[in-house]
Design a protein around this motif. Sequence first.
Motif, mmCIF file in Angstrom:
data_model
loop_
_atom_site.group_PDB
_atom_site.id
_atom_site.type_symbol
_atom_site.label_atom_id
_atom_site.label_comp_id
_atom_site.label_asym_id
_atom_site.label_seq_id
_atom_site.Cartn_x
_atom_site.Cartn_y
_atom_site.Cartn_z
ATOM 1 N N PRO A 248 31.663 -6.186 53.687
ATOM 2 C CA PRO A 248 30.233 -6.311 53.373
ATOM 3 C C PRO A 248 29.552 -4.953 53.264
ATOM 4 O O PRO A 248 29.673 -4.111 54.162
ATOM 5 C CB PRO A 248 29.681 -7.104 54.563
ATOM 6 N N LEU B 119 22.612 -17.549 42.986
ATOM 7 C CA LEU B 119 24.054 -17.328 42.936
ATOM 8 C C LEU B 119 24.759 -18.650 42.643
ATOM 9 O O LEU B 119 24.234 -19.719 42.978
ATOM 10 C CB LEU B 119 24.571 -16.783 44.270
ATOM 11 N N ALA C 255 32.853 -12.815 46.813
ATOM 12 C CA ALA C 255 32.516 -11.588 46.092
ATOM 13 C C ALA C 255 33.605 -11.271 45.084
ATOM 14 O O ALA C 255 34.774 -11.640 45.258
ATOM 15 C CB ALA C 255 32.353 -10.425 47.072
ATOM 16 N N ASP C 256 33.208 -10.591 44.013
ATOM 17 C CA ASP C 256 34.190 -10.000 43.118
ATOM 18 C C ASP C 256 34.213 -8.502 43.424
ATOM 19 O O ASP C 256 33.834 -8.077 44.511
ATOM 20 C CB ASP C 256 33.875 -10.309 41.652
ATOM 21 N N GLU C 257 34.626 -7.681 42.499
ATOM 22 C CA GLU C 257 34.774 -6.254 42.790
ATOM 23 C C GLU C 257 33.448 -5.576 43.117
ATOM 24 O O GLU C 257 33.403 -4.633 43.908
ATOM 25 C CB GLU C 257 35.437 -5.554 41.603
ATOM 26 N N GLU C 258 32.357 -6.037 42.549
ATOM 27 C CA GLU C 258 31.092 -5.329 42.683
ATOM 28 C C GLU C 258 29.998 -6.102 43.397
ATOM 29 O O GLU C 258 29.176 -5.516 44.104
ATOM 30 C CB GLU C 258 30.577 -4.931 41.280
ATOM 31 N N THR C 259 29.960 -7.412 43.222
ATOM 32 C CA THR C 259 28.792 -8.173 43.660
ATOM 33 C C THR C 259 29.206 -9.455 44.370
ATOM 34 O O THR C 259 30.375 -9.862 44.328
ATOM 35 C CB THR C 259 27.910 -8.559 42.461
ATOM 36 N N LEU C 260 28.229 -10.112 44.985
ATOM 37 C CA LEU C 260 28.461 -11.470 45.444
ATOM 38 C C LEU C 260 28.596 -12.373 44.227
ATOM 39 O O LEU C 260 27.832 -12.266 43.272
ATOM 40 C CB LEU C 260 27.305 -11.966 46.315
ATOM 41 N N SER C 261 29.578 -13.259 44.267
ATOM 42 C CA SER C 261 29.838 -14.115 43.110
ATOM 43 C C SER C 261 29.533 -15.579 43.380
ATOM 44 O O SER C 261 29.551 -16.384 42.446
ATOM 45 C CB SER C 261 31.302 -13.974 42.670
ATOM 46 N N GLY D 107 35.630 -15.597 42.691
ATOM 47 C CA GLY D 107 35.531 -14.615 43.761
ATOM 48 C C GLY D 107 36.419 -14.956 44.934
ATOM 49 O O GLY D 107 37.116 -15.972 44.955
ATOM 50 N N HIS E 57 25.697 -6.081 48.833
ATOM 51 C CA HIS E 57 25.992 -7.485 49.121
ATOM 52 C C HIS E 57 24.900 -8.086 49.998
ATOM 53 O O HIS E 57 24.505 -9.238 49.828
ATOM 54 C CB HIS E 57 27.344 -7.608 49.835
ATOM 55 N N LEU F 124 34.322 -12.515 51.260
ATOM 56 C CA LEU F 124 33.728 -11.194 51.442
ATOM 57 C C LEU F 124 34.338 -10.530 52.669
ATOM 58 O O LEU F 124 34.096 -10.939 53.799
ATOM 59 C CB LEU F 124 32.210 -11.328 51.613
#
Length: 251
Positions: A75, A47, A163-169, A69, A79, A72
Amino acid sequence: MEFDGGWDSRAVLVDGWVERRPRRPEVGAQLRREARLMPWLAPQLPLPVPVTGVVSDEPLIVRHRLVPGSELTEPASHHGRALGEFLRALHGVSATDAVLHGLPPQAHTRSERAADIHRFRTEVVPLLPAAHRDSARTLLDAAAELPTDTVVHGDLGPEHVLADEETLSGIIDFGDAQVGDAAIDLAWALFGTPPEFADAVARTYGVTARLRARALIWHRLGPWHEVIHGLDIDDPAVIEDGLAGVLARLC
């Protein structure tokens, strides 16, 4: 734009770069260590992390590209899988090589831990109700025996997991990175998050019963640092909040 103040450094956003200056003289050495460590460490991780460099010596200024991002806040299991993979990679990095690239060695970790535990014993335990002091001392005895053999982030909580909308960034703030106990990076992930997230971290990482037990010790120690910080800045509200956390996690 200035970010909310951390305990150690002041950070501002300038043209897509996060510029940091030490709040206290002793923090300068920490920022210089990050500038040595992170360019070497970052390519080994799955990451994005801050890749810090020194841009001014007097005054000391370090900077890195903004990691995208936001904190979080919800969670979920996907994630958790991403964080488990990140921690497995981080903890697999060679501690010997990391020290050669600026990470504080085991002796530094042991010294810092001993100093923290001494302050906890002498400054925090006396503030607790008498009925809880024995269990508090037992916790500190256990913490003193934890290992120092793994490259760790050292301060992994929701404010440092982006995080962004979908994943850890990305993962940020490696100021407390050290050769320490792998369990310290699992404390919040296993004991401060929803079950589906914690379970995904545990499965992906491969958490053992022994590692989980050590992570619980670190989780219980978290609020002790808040009490010490409150004492250092003479803020009764911070001290009170920290003591409430200490008691809640002792039970």
